[in-house]
Design a protein around this motif. Structure first.
Motif, PDB file in Angstrom:
ATOM      1  N   LEU A   1      -2.048  26.320  11.658  1.00 35.22           N
ATOM      2  CA  LEU A   1      -1.710  25.038  11.045  1.00 35.22           C
ATOM      3  C   LEU A   1      -2.881  24.505  10.236  1.00 35.22           C
ATOM      4  N   THR A   2      -2.542  23.577   9.353  1.00 41.02           N
ATOM      5  CA  THR A   2      -3.585  22.851   8.646  1.00 41.02           C
ATOM      6  C   THR A   2      -3.554  21.415   9.155  1.00 41.02           C
ATOM      7  N   PHE A   3      -4.727  20.924   9.541  1.00 36.54           N
ATOM      8  CA  PHE A   3      -4.807  19.558  10.065  1.00 36.54           C
ATOM      9  C   PHE A   3      -5.579  18.680   9.114  1.00 36.54           C
ATOM     10  N   LEU A   4      -5.027  17.505   8.863  1.00 35.30           N
ATOM     11  CA  LEU A   4      -5.804  16.492   8.158  1.00 35.30           C
ATOM     12  C   LEU A   4      -5.905  15.308   9.111  1.00 35.30           C
ATOM     13  N   LEU A   5      -7.116  15.150   9.648  1.00 34.95           N
ATOM     14  CA  LEU A   5      -7.319  14.183  10.722  1.00 34.95           C
ATOM     15  C   LEU A   5      -8.090  12.980  10.193  1.00 34.95           C
ATOM     16  N   VAL A   6      -7.658  11.810  10.588  1.00 30.74           N
ATOM     17  CA  VAL A   6      -8.419  10.610  10.262  1.00 30.74           C
ATOM     18  C   VAL A   6      -9.076  10.111  11.525  1.00 30.74           C
ATOM     19  N   THR A   7     -10.334   9.784  11.438  1.00 31.44           N
ATOM     20  CA  THR A   7     -10.988   9.256  12.627  1.00 31.44           C
ATOM     21  C   THR A   7     -12.150   8.360  12.248  1.00 31.44           C
ATOM     22  N   HIS A   8     -12.511   7.551  13.220  1.00 26.27           N
ATOM     23  CA  HIS A   8     -13.731   6.741  13.118  1.00 26.27           C
ATOM     24  C   HIS A   8     -14.879   7.480  13.757  1.00 26.27           C
ATOM     25  N   ASP A   9     -14.511   8.418  14.607  1.00 28.63           N
ATOM     26  CA  ASP A   9     -15.467   8.964  15.571  1.00 28.63           C
ATOM     27  C   ASP A   9     -16.179  10.159  14.950  1.00 28.63           C
ATOM     28  N   GLN A  10     -17.447   9.978  14.632  1.00 26.25           N
ATOM     29  CA  GLN A  10     -18.169  11.039  13.921  1.00 26.25           C
ATOM     30  C   GLN A  10     -18.352  12.249  14.806  1.00 26.25           C
ATOM     31  N   GLY A  11     -18.534  12.015  16.099  1.00 21.22           N
ATOM     32  CA  GLY A  11     -18.711  13.147  17.003  1.00 21.22           C
ATOM     33  C   GLY A  11     -17.489  14.039  16.959  1.00 21.22           C
ATOM     34  N   GLU A  12     -16.340  13.402  17.037  1.00 27.44           N
ATOM     35  CA  GLU A  12     -15.067  14.108  16.968  1.00 27.44           C
ATOM     36  C   GLU A  12     -14.979  14.886  15.653  1.00 27.44           C
ATOM     37  N   ALA A  13     -15.347  14.202  14.568  1.00 27.67           N
ATOM     38  CA  ALA A  13     -15.246  14.817  13.248  1.00 27.67           C
ATOM     39  C   ALA A  13     -16.121  16.060  13.173  1.00 27.67           C
TER      40      ALA A  13
ATOM     41  N   ASP B   1      -9.083  19.082  -2.101  1.00 25.84           N
ATOM     42  CA  ASP B   1      -8.392  20.361  -1.950  1.00 25.84           C
ATOM     43  C   ASP B   1      -8.552  20.814  -0.515  1.00 25.84           C
ATOM     44  N   ILE B   2      -7.460  21.117   0.127  1.00 24.92           N
ATOM     45  CA  ILE B   2      -7.548  21.599   1.505  1.00 24.92           C
ATOM     46  C   ILE B   2      -6.851  22.946   1.582  1.00 24.92           C
ATOM     47  N   PRO B   3      -7.602  24.005   1.905  1.00 26.09           N
ATOM     48  CA  PRO B   3      -6.995  25.324   2.005  1.00 26.09           C
ATOM     49  C   PRO B   3      -6.165  25.462   3.262  1.00 26.09           C
ATOM     50  N   THR B   4      -5.254  26.384   3.223  1.00 29.40           N
ATOM     51  CA  THR B   4      -4.386  26.628   4.368  1.00 29.40           C
ATOM     52  C   THR B   4      -5.218  26.981   5.591  1.00 29.40           C
ATOM     53  N   GLY B   5      -4.845  26.436   6.700  1.00 24.72           N
ATOM     54  CA  GLY B   5      -5.496  26.782   7.953  1.00 24.72           C
ATOM     55  C   GLY B   5      -6.758  25.992   8.226  1.00 24.72           C
ATOM     56  N   GLU B   6      -7.068  25.069   7.364  1.00 24.15           N
ATOM     57  CA  GLU B   6      -8.309  24.320   7.583  1.00 24.15           C
ATOM     58  C   GLU B   6      -8.066  23.144   8.527  1.00 24.15           C
ATOM     59  N   PHE B   7      -9.116  22.803   9.250  1.00 30.53           N
ATOM     60  CA  PHE B   7      -9.130  21.562  10.031  1.00 30.53           C
ATOM     61  C   PHE B   7     -10.008  20.605   9.257  1.00 30.53           C
ATOM     62  N   PHE B   8      -9.362  19.659   8.587  1.00 31.63           N
ATOM     63  CA  PHE B   8     -10.082  18.788   7.669  1.00 31.63           C
ATOM     64  C   PHE B   8     -10.077  17.384   8.229  1.00 31.63           C
ATOM     65  N   THR B   9     -11.221  16.713   8.143  1.00 27.65           N
ATOM     66  CA  THR B   9     -11.306  15.377   8.712  1.00 27.65           C
ATOM     67  C   THR B   9     -11.711  14.356   7.661  1.00 27.65           C
TER      68      THR B   9
ATOM     69  N   ALA C   1       8.244  20.230  15.120  1.00 25.53           N
ATOM     70  CA  ALA C   1       8.979  20.894  14.045  1.00 25.53           C
ATOM     71  C   ALA C   1       8.137  21.983  13.388  1.00 25.53           C
ATOM     72  N   GLU C   2       6.931  22.183  13.897  1.00 27.41           N
ATOM     73  CA  GLU C   2       6.017  23.204  13.390  1.00 27.41           C
ATOM     74  C   GLU C   2       5.810  23.123  11.888  1.00 27.41           C
ATOM     75  N   PRO C   3       5.401  21.976  11.422  1.00 28.68           N
ATOM     76  CA  PRO C   3       5.101  21.885   9.995  1.00 28.68           C
ATOM     77  C   PRO C   3       3.780  22.598   9.716  1.00 28.68           C
ATOM     78  N   LYS C   4       3.596  22.994   8.468  1.00 28.08           N
ATOM     79  CA  LYS C   4       2.369  23.718   8.118  1.00 28.08           C
ATOM     80  C   LYS C   4       1.193  22.763   8.021  1.00 28.08           C
ATOM     81  N   LEU C   5       1.479  21.540   7.603  1.00 25.08           N
ATOM     82  CA  LEU C   5       0.411  20.556   7.420  1.00 25.08           C
ATOM     83  C   LEU C   5       0.706  19.353   8.318  1.00 25.08           C
ATOM     84  N   ILE C   6      -0.317  18.982   9.083  1.00 23.49           N
ATOM     85  CA  ILE C   6      -0.116  17.836   9.963  1.00 23.49           C
ATOM     86  C   ILE C   6      -1.163  16.778   9.664  1.00 23.49           C
ATOM     87  N   LEU C   7      -0.681  15.555   9.475  1.00 24.72           N
ATOM     88  CA  LEU C   7      -1.574  14.442   9.218  1.00 24.72           C
ATOM     89  C   LEU C   7      -1.727  13.664  10.510  1.00 24.72           C
TER      90      LEU C   7
END
Ligand SMILES: Nc1ncnc2c1ncn2[C@@H]1O[C@H](COP(=O)(O)OP(=O)(O)OP(=O)(O)O)[C@@H](O)[C@H]1O
Ligand SMILES: [Mg+2]
Lengths: 368, 572, 340
Positions: free
Chosen positions: C202-214, C32-40, C167-173
């Motif tokens: 915006l809500t971000f769903l980010l994929v990364t390898h980099d724990q520091g970044e996360a 579950d990802i709430p609006t406006g969250e930066f989720f990794t 395009a200013e989407p609400k959710l960005i992967l």
């Protein structure tokens, strides 16, 4: 839908480009003499406006323009190679859905004529110069069909002759077909291949008819005749002297080679069986479903008149059966000589009577 | 397709599936119609003027005649040129595309040029070079004193294979393989070079495995087409008593009353052959994992990857090949067109420009050239787009629909032009609905396109499959419709393949005689018919001139097309 | 960061046929990802991150589960609901960039704006303004007319980002959007991203390898392994209270100590005291320093303590190797992270 419209438009454009001919009033010097019946036919033909000719591309230009000039009827020309043309002619005529009016042919139309798929031409020949037998060799215009109605063949020329290279062989040594069996000619004869349709096949069938199958076998197999499918190779090989004798060479090649100075090649007319007559694709047929039947008949009159024959034989360098068409560009050796009894291959008797029986047996003799 | 509609499709999978099934059925109809007609005709035993009467006479005649079986045997033997050609073309394309050999682009154009050259005049050139009695090369060889007899005989199986390889097989395969090899990311070579692999090793272990789908398409395409070839076998084979399948077909059609049913039966056998090959390939392709999406596609060249020595060796190899297989026969062709009598160098004044004058400065030439060009463009432009559309839909299909549609698309390939034309005429004449179309341009364009559809669609399909998947996904996410993605993303990215397909259609129209003669509306004059007219007249030289002009014009068109493709596709 | 979840996954799974067997690339994921969250999403290579993102975007069809975006059911394996990718209203930055090489930088970004339906299409001037703004945001201003085939790897990644944002989407992967950037630029872009995310809501769903970044950027982090989510939590929770040894070891460094039958415990390197003073006092253990890796603001030591355990120890500033390589460490049980 848009594409469809584009196609249509472009298609029209192509037709327009390829068909554009300056329209001029009919010339005054043809026909030499006319009849009211012909004038009526001509009027009807003009009303149809155009005639679609289906033949060799050689007729697409000067020949067609001359007809347009003389009659005021526009020519649309269709052309093609042997097989394709024939298939389309047969299929459209049989389906009574012809897109053309006049087809230039050999004897393919015979079956169609017998079964009512062709329009009779003879009754519509109305010009005095065409109907007058005195204007034709042997007293009348020849037809392929025995009924002398559907397939007029105004041209007959001689083929089945030898081509020899006089610098490698004395022409006196090859005067008859039997001479070709001389042991020292083994491997020195080249022929257009009888296993494919064409002149070579015509000669083999002719020989089987007049000399028998054994002769055919001892000639082609016994003498190890070199078989080639490209006509020009026959003339070429004899001109080079690689082969001494050639069978089935095209007379146009011979004329051309001699003109360029290769006069060592000479045509020999065999003394025992002096060749046979063919019509060189000058036969015309009009399908029953022709879109412009009247114009087609006007064309038949024009084509068989002195004017049409002059044009046609000039282009094909073939002699016409019309006695008032003389001194054309054709070589003397293909002109039928009075008093010689040639086998006529452009006749129903040969096509329906003899050919079918012989051809398959000749094929069976050939190396495979 | 708007976004809303797309949503609807996703929400109603059954609607989408119905549309897909309809598409497959449509392709089936388009591709199978003439084949079915041909199949039906092969069972017709009626004589002229009788209605259709079913029977197997033609089929039993087909299998009873040993000549047919022997012809089949020779056909298979002569098909040896397919693997040989595939190998030669692979090497050539590799040298051109991967090695970046100096002058690569010139060589690529040379292959195109070889493909455009008219068959019959070039064949005559080869005869002049390799005839056992007077061939120039034989005379040259004998003059060296190294040979006791003429070393070359063009009238042999080897002669047939060689002329095919040089004139058609290798060039067409180079054309088919080049776009696929261009799609492979340069980084593949760079990585392998850094890993210490030699050029040859990289070709075998990296490039060839990636090229398997393209090689298969080229192999099947050329393999089946090699059954169709006719003229070369006829001219070179007859003196050696070699007859192939298509010679038989022509023989049957050439009879006074063409033995159409037998020819149709024989063609049906070809279709079955192709069906087997196509199904076999699909099985193979399914078992093998899908080809990887090959990076970001073509990349603008930086430094050449391979060592200069290797690259120059490639250039040398291509140069030798081009000289022997392309330049030499072309030189003969040109020389011939300036000779009074083709091949007679010993005449007092052998040279003349009369043939050129005669061929080019006639009204016929101008009208024929205009209408040929128009017809070629009329087929090639929309044809390329239609094929792209079919390939695009095909790429989106899944499961049995996809395999079925892909097989259907291939089938018309097995039909020689004259047979396809005959089948179409049959449909027009015997199905009342189509009656009004008979004698118009539509069946002609349909037939011409149908002849190139198998190759065109398969090439584009293979090329689309190699387009980076995420590039298309990225476009989907913007909400762009399927058509827009095709037009703005997929087509520009696949410019090389599109260009090739365009040119294939274009040249087909330039060369075709049979289809046009059988179904064109009255009044169409083309350059190939004009060339035929000259050869009818015994004017072989003038026919060569037209052939040469057509080849040069085609080359100009292809150069132009490639220039455009490079600009649009960001591809060098 | 409140309100209804903008994204909710329930039991989402996808398996690929690999030869005879099935590879469960994503296995029953709930999220579950709430609006406006930066989720990794964090996880090792091949654990299914890209596959999960593609399923959310609608580019890959899940075998099981359901997906809600903005409270709307966009996918339900059971009900046969499957909304097309384009209609899900999200943006995505692809792992391979996937920028279109035949277009200019500007055209790449403007493409999305030009695909709008006729009713709400934009005027060219507006398209230009918005595209340029997006390019400015990723520091690509000024090269909008370049051909993409001439860009560097990092420039392409930034372009991909601009393309997803425009395009200013609400959710960005974002699938590893910064993997080929230099450290400086990455730092810059991180801050830029975060600012963008906050300012635009915006809500971000980010994929990364980099724990520091996360850890640095996210409100919450999920750690994935072999298609499953091992733990979801704030960076602090993940770091300080990892659910298991895998999470612990994947997030940050540390030393796992197994003592008897009790659950193993983890010591973060910065939680271990180090001294070179002789016998500093109670609780200090003597140790031998094996290596010292200087990293500017800190130094990482590997020390060998009694019981043959090697500890990773982080010391602020510079730390030279002590004489004879001997020192002392102190393990504070309060700092020990108990692993389940
Ligand atoms: N189309 C496919 N067919 C078969 N297997 C696939 C497919 N796509 C992904 N996989 C497999 O699924 C697993 C997860 O892949 P995925 O791309 O999601 O990993 P990832 O977490 O994004 O890895 P990375 O960090 O390396 O990008 C991998 O083992 C991969 O090989
Ligand atoms: Mg990934």
């Amino acid at each position: 839908m848009f594409l469809l419209r584009t196609f249509t438009f472009a298609a029209l454009a192509i037709v327009a480009v390829s068909l554009f001919v300056p329209q001029s009033a009919a010339a005054q010097d043809w026909p030499a003499a006319t009849t009211p019946a012909f004038e009526a036919l001509l009027a009807e033909g003009r009303a149809e406006g155009e005639v679609v000719l289906f033949g060799d591309p050689l007729l697409a230009e000067d020949f067609s323009r001359a007809f347009e000039r003389d009659t005021g009827i526009r020519v649309v020309f269709m052309s093609g190679t042997q097989n394709d043309k024939k298939l389309r002619f047969l299929r459209e005529t049989e389906a009574r859905a012809a897109t053309f009016d006049v087809f230039f042919t050999a004897y393919e139309g015979l079956e169609l004529a017998r079964n009512g798929y062709l329009l009779p031409i003879a009754p519509s020949l109305l010009l005095p110069e065409v109907t007058d037998g005195a204007n034709w060799r042997e007293g009348a215009l020849h037809y392929i069909d025995d009924t002398a109605t559907y397939l007029p063949t105004p041209v007959q020329y001689v083929t089945g002759l030898f081509l020899v290279n006089t610098s490698v062989i004395d022409p006196a040594r090859v005067q008859s077909w039997a001479d070709l069996l001389a042991p020292d000619l083994q491997g020195r004869i080249i022929s257009h291949d009888p296993r494919v349709v064409g002149a070579g096949e015509g000669i083999a069938n002719y020989l089987a008819h007049v000399l028998g199958l054994e002769f055919v076998e001892s000639l082609y197999r016994g003498q190890q005749v070199r078989l080639v499918t490209e006509y020009r190779q026959v003339t070429d090989s004899v001109a080079r002297g690689t082969h001494a004798v050639g069978l089935g060479a095209q007379f146009r090649d011979i004329v051309k080679y001699r003109r360029e100075g290769l006069t060592q090649i000479e045509v020999v007319t065999p003394t025992d069986h002096s060749g046979y007559l063919v019509g060189g694709g000058a036969v015309i047929a009009v399908p029953s479903s022709a879109p412009h039947p009247k114009a087609a008949m006007v064309f038949a009159n024009w084509y068989l008149s002195q004017r049409g024959q002059k044009m046609h034989t000039g282009i094909y360098t073939l002699p016409s059966d019309r006695l008032d068409v003389t001194d054309g560009p054709w070589p003397e050796f293909i002109v039928p000589q009075a008093g010689v009894d040639y086998l006529n291959q452009y006749a129903e008797a040969w096509v329906r009577g003899t050919l079918g029986g012989i051809a398959s047996r000749v094929q069976a003799l050939m190396p495979r | 397709m708007s976004a809303g509609l797309a949503t609807a499709f996703r929400r109603m999978p059954s609607l989408r599936r119905t549309l897909e099934t309809l598409f497959v059925a449509g392709i089936g109809l388009v591709a199978l119609a003439p084949i079915i007609a041909i199949g039906v005709m092969s069972f017709d035993t009626s004589t002229l003027s009788e209605p259709f009467r079913a029977g197997t006479a033609a089929w039993s005649a087909l299998f009873a005649d040993t000549a047919n079986l022997r012809a089949l045997g020779y056909t298979v033997v002569l098909a040896i040129r397919v693997p040989i050609g595939l190998f030669m073309a692979l090497i050539a394309v590799w040298i051109i595309v991967r090695l970046d050999a100096p002058g690569a682009r010139l060589f690529e154009y040379l292959f195109w040029f070889a493909y455009f050259l008219p068959g019959l005049p070039v064949l005559t050139g080869w005869i002049l070079l390799l005839d056992p009695d007077y061939g120039l090369l034989n005379r040259l060889a004998l003059a060296t004193g190294l040979f006791s007899g003429a070393p070359f005989n063009i009238y042999s199986a080897g002669g047939i294979v060689w002329t095919h390889l040089a004139g058609q097989t290798v060039p067409v395969m180079v054309i088919l393989l080049a776009p696929a090899m261009r799609m492979i990311d340069r980084a593949m070579d760079e990585a392998a070079v850094l890993a210490g692999a030699g050029a040859w090793h990289i070709l075998r272990r990296v490039i060839v495995p990636l090229m398997v789908p393209a090689l298969a398409v080229a192999g099947i395409a050329a393999g089946v087409k090699s059954f169709e070839s006719f003229e070369t076998e006829q001219i070179l084979g007859a003196p050696a008593d070699i007859f192939v399948y298509s010679n038989r077909i022509y023989y049957l059609l050439n009879q006074i009353t063409p033995r159409l049913p037998e020819a149709m039966a024989m063609s049906t056998v070809l279709v079955l052959f192709l069906l087997a090959a196509s199904l076999g390939y699909q099985r193979y392709a399914r078992r093998r994992a899908v080809p990887p999406s090959l990076g970001d596609g073509p990349r603008s060249g930086g430094r050449p990857v391979y060592r200069a020595g290797v690259r120059w060796a490639g250039t040398a190899a291509l140069a030798v090949y081009a000289l022997v297989a392309i330049v030499l026969p072309f030189a003969m062709l040109i020389a011939g067109s300036f000779m009074r009598l083709y091949g007679f160098f010993d005449l007092p004044a052998p040279w003349t420009a009369a043939h050129w004058h005669k061929a080019l400065f006639s009204v016929d030439f101008r009208t024929a050239a205009t209408s040929t060009l128009l017809l070629a463009l009329l087929c090639a432009l929309p044809g390329t787009l239609i094929f792209a559309g079919i390939a695009w839909v095909l790429a989106g299909l899944r499961g049995w629909r996809q395999s079925l549609a892909e097989t259907l698309v291939w089938l018309p390939w097995a039909l020689p032009g004259i047979i396809l034309g005959a089948g179409l005429v049959e449909i027009m004449l015997s199905v009342p609905v189509f009656g009004p179309l008979h004698g118009t341009f539509y069946p002609l364009i349909y037939a011409l396109l149908l002849r190139e559809m198998p190759l065109g669609v398969s090439m584009l399909r293979a090329s689309f499959a190699q387009t980076g998947r995420e590039m298309v996904d990225a476009a989907r996410l913007t909400g762009a419709g399927s058509l827009r993605i095709l037009a703005r993303i997929v087509l520009p990215l696949n410019m090389p393949a599109l260009m090739v397909v365009f040119l294939l259609i274009f040249t087909l129209v330039l060369r075709d005689i049979s289809t046009i003669v059988l179904i064109a509306p009255p009044g169409v004059q083309t350059l190939s018919l004009l060339a035929f007219k000259h050869s009818l007249n015994g004017d072989f030289e003038a026919a060569s001139v037209i052939g040469t002009v057509v080849a040069l014009a085609s080359l100009a068109v292809s150069a132009l097309a490639f220039q455009m493709a490079r600009r649009v596709g960001g591809w060098r | 960061m409140s309100g209804a979840p903008i994204l909710a996954l329930r039991g989402v799974g996808r398996a690929f046929a690999l030869g005879g067997e099935r590879l469960h690339a994503v296995d029953a994921v709930d999220l579950d990802i709430p609006t406006g969250e930066f989720f990794t999403l964090l996880g090792p290579s091949g654990c299914g991150k890209t596959t999960l993102l593609r399923m959310i975007a609608g580019l890959e069809r899940p075998d099981t589960g359901r997906i809600d975006i903005c409270g709307l059911r966009v996918f339900d394996a059971g009900q046969g609901v499957d909304v097309a990718a384009a209609s899900r209203g999200l943006g995505m930055v692809f792992q391979s960039c996937a920028v279109w090489p035949h277009m200019t930088v500007f055209e790449n970004v403007a493409f999305a704006l030009r695909t709008r339906p006729w009713r709400n299409r934009l005027r060219p001037a507006e398209i230009a303004a918005r595209a340029l703004a997006a390019l400015e945001a990723v520091a690509l201003g000024g090269i909008e007319q370049r051909r993409v085939s001439d860009l560097s790897g990092g420039q392409k990644q930034r372009l991909a980002l601009a393309r997803a944002l425009v395009a200013e989407p609400k959710l960005i992967l974002l699938d590893e959007p910064m993997s080929s950037l230099d450290a400086k630029l990455r730092e810059h872009l991180r801050r830029e991203l975060k600012a963008l995310q906050q300012s635009l809501g915006l809500t971000f769903l980010l994929v990364t390898h980099d724990q520091g970044e996360a850890l640095a950027m996210s409100h919450r982090v999920a750690v994935m392994r072999q298609g499953r989510i091992e733990q979801i939590g704030t960076p602090r929770e993940i770091y300080r209270a990892p659910a298991n040894a895998f999470v612990a070891e994947f997030i940050g460094n540390g030393t796992v100590v197994q003592s008897g039958i009790a659950a193993p415990v983890l010591y973060r390197p910065e939680d271990i005291g180090f001294s070179t003073t002789a016998n500093p006092g109670e609780g200090w253990l003597p140790c031998q320093v094996l290596t010292a890796d200087y990293s500017g603001s800190f130094t990482d030591l590997v020390v060998l303590a009694p019981g043959d355990v090697r500890y990773l120890v982080r010391v602020a500033g510079e730390q030279a190797l002590p004489d004879g390589r001997y020192g002392f460490i102190r393990l504070d049980p309060a700092q020990a992270i108990r692993l389940r």
